[in-house]
Design a protein around this motif. Structure first.
Motif, mmCIF file in Angstrom:
data_model
loop_
_atom_site.group_PDB
_atom_site.id
_atom_site.type_symbol
_atom_site.label_atom_id
_atom_site.label_comp_id
_atom_site.label_asym_id
_atom_site.label_seq_id
_atom_site.Cartn_x
_atom_site.Cartn_y
_atom_site.Cartn_z
ATOM 1 N N GLY A 79 0.776 -4.076 14.018
ATOM 2 C CA GLY A 79 -0.233 -3.450 13.175
ATOM 3 C C GLY A 79 0.102 -3.487 11.697
ATOM 4 N N TRP A 80 1.358 -3.742 11.377
ATOM 5 C CA TRP A 80 1.771 -3.801 9.972
ATOM 6 C C TRP A 80 1.090 -4.948 9.223
ATOM 7 C CZ3 TRP A 80 3.725 0.282 7.875
ATOM 8 C CH2 TRP A 80 4.443 1.167 8.656
ATOM 9 N N TRP A 81 0.555 -5.924 9.942
ATOM 10 C CA TRP A 81 -0.165 -7.022 9.301
ATOM 11 C C TRP A 81 -1.400 -6.512 8.565
ATOM 12 C CZ3 TRP A 81 1.258 -11.866 8.311
ATOM 13 C CH2 TRP A 81 2.313 -12.400 9.043
ATOM 14 N N LEU A 82 -1.878 -5.324 8.900
ATOM 15 C CA LEU A 82 -3.034 -4.760 8.198
ATOM 16 C C LEU A 82 -2.753 -4.554 6.710
ATOM 17 C CD1 LEU A 82 -4.627 -2.106 10.549
ATOM 18 C CD2 LEU A 82 -5.591 -4.251 9.769
ATOM 19 N N LEU A 83 -1.488 -4.437 6.365
ATOM 20 C CA LEU A 83 -1.141 -4.263 4.947
ATOM 21 C C LEU A 83 -1.536 -5.479 4.115
ATOM 22 C CD1 LEU A 83 2.309 -2.476 5.242
ATOM 23 C CD2 LEU A 83 0.085 -1.473 4.675
ATOM 24 N N LEU A 84 -1.813 -6.608 4.781
ATOM 25 C CA LEU A 84 -2.307 -7.779 4.053
ATOM 26 C C LEU A 84 -3.633 -7.472 3.357
ATOM 27 C CD1 LEU A 84 -1.672 -10.818 6.399
ATOM 28 C CD2 LEU A 84 -0.655 -10.394 4.167
ATOM 29 N N GLY A 85 -4.356 -6.506 3.877
ATOM 30 C CA GLY A 85 -5.624 -6.117 3.273
ATOM 31 C C GLY A 85 -5.480 -5.575 1.869
ATOM 32 N N LEU A 86 -4.262 -5.228 1.488
ATOM 33 C CA LEU A 86 -4.013 -4.742 0.130
ATOM 34 C C LEU A 86 -3.983 -5.874 -0.886
ATOM 35 C CD1 LEU A 86 -1.256 -2.086 0.915
ATOM 36 C CD2 LEU A 86 -3.693 -1.688 0.462
ATOM 37 N N ILE A 87 -3.858 -7.098 -0.388
ATOM 38 C CA ILE A 87 -3.871 -8.265 -1.268
ATOM 39 C C ILE A 87 -5.334 -8.691 -1.435
ATOM 40 C CG2 ILE A 87 -3.124 -10.648 -1.601
ATOM 41 C CD1 ILE A 87 -0.790 -10.001 0.345
ATOM 42 N N PRO A 88 -5.860 -8.659 -2.651
ATOM 43 C CA PRO A 88 -7.275 -9.001 -2.843
ATOM 44 C C PRO A 88 -7.604 -10.408 -2.352
ATOM 45 C CG PRO A 88 -6.352 -8.068 -4.849
ATOM 46 C CD PRO A 88 -5.206 -8.286 -3.908
ATOM 47 N N VAL A 89 -8.746 -10.561 -1.771
ATOM 48 C CA VAL A 89 -9.358 -11.788 -1.277
ATOM 49 C C VAL A 89 -8.504 -12.490 -0.216
ATOM 50 C CG1 VAL A 89 -10.409 -14.005 -1.884
ATOM 51 C CG2 VAL A 89 -10.592 -12.093 -3.466
ATOM 52 N N VAL A 90 -7.329 -12.964 -0.580
ATOM 53 C CA VAL A 90 -6.495 -13.721 0.353
ATOM 54 C C VAL A 90 -6.113 -12.869 1.562
ATOM 55 C CG1 VAL A 90 -4.288 -14.910 0.633
ATOM 56 C CG2 VAL A 90 -5.598 -15.195 -1.478
ATOM 57 N N GLY A 91 -5.714 -11.635 1.340
ATOM 58 C CA GLY A 91 -5.325 -10.754 2.436
ATOM 59 C C GLY A 91 -6.471 -10.497 3.396
ATOM 60 N N HIS A 92 -7.655 -10.288 2.854
ATOM 61 C CA HIS A 92 -8.825 -10.052 3.702
ATOM 62 C C HIS A 92 -9.196 -11.303 4.492
ATOM 63 C CE1 HIS A 92 -9.677 -6.050 2.236
ATOM 64 N NE2 HIS A 92 -9.417 -6.482 1.013
#
Length: 121
Positions: A79-92
């Motif tokens: 679930g820690w991969w959700l922190l990628l959402g904090l990176i604009p555009v690329v993370g999402h």
């Protein structure tokens, strides 16, 4: 509709796995309800803190987070991969790809595949 209810039953369950259908149907129904509540709030001219949409968003934040974590578990990721959402555009974008990825076959460290556990036919 059972996918939405199943996700709500597991309101704050971060363990286990979630199928793509459960994740996407939960998101779709939440989106539809959100649009209706946004329109109702605008029609009633309610302020942001008391708008029906804001209250709904607060109520659905935890189950949305939980179903997203379970979906990542189904693809073999933590679930820690959700922190990628904090990176604009690329993370999402990366999270979108992860959520669209097919389930890992067989049992993994997060449990048995949900496709075969209590499957709704």
């Amino acid at each position: 509709m059972h996918w939405y209810v199943d996700a709500l039953r597991k309101y704050a369950t971060f363990g286990g796995r979630a199928r793509r259908a459960e994740y996407w149907m939960f998101g779709l129904v939440n989106y539809a309800i959100g649009v209706v509540l946004l329109a109702a709030g605008a029609a009633l001219d309610l302020g942001p803190p008391y708008s029906p949409f804001a209250l709904f968003w607060l109520a659905m934040f935890l189950p949305a987070l939980a179903v997203s974590v379970r979906r990542l578990h189904d693809t073999g990721r933590t679930g820690w991969w959700l922190l990628l959402g904090l990176i604009p555009v690329v993370g999402h974008f990366v999270l979108l790809v992860f959520h669209c990825t097919e389930s890992r076959p067989g049992e993994n460290e997060y449990g048995a595949p949900p496709k075969y556990i209590g499957a709704h036919v």
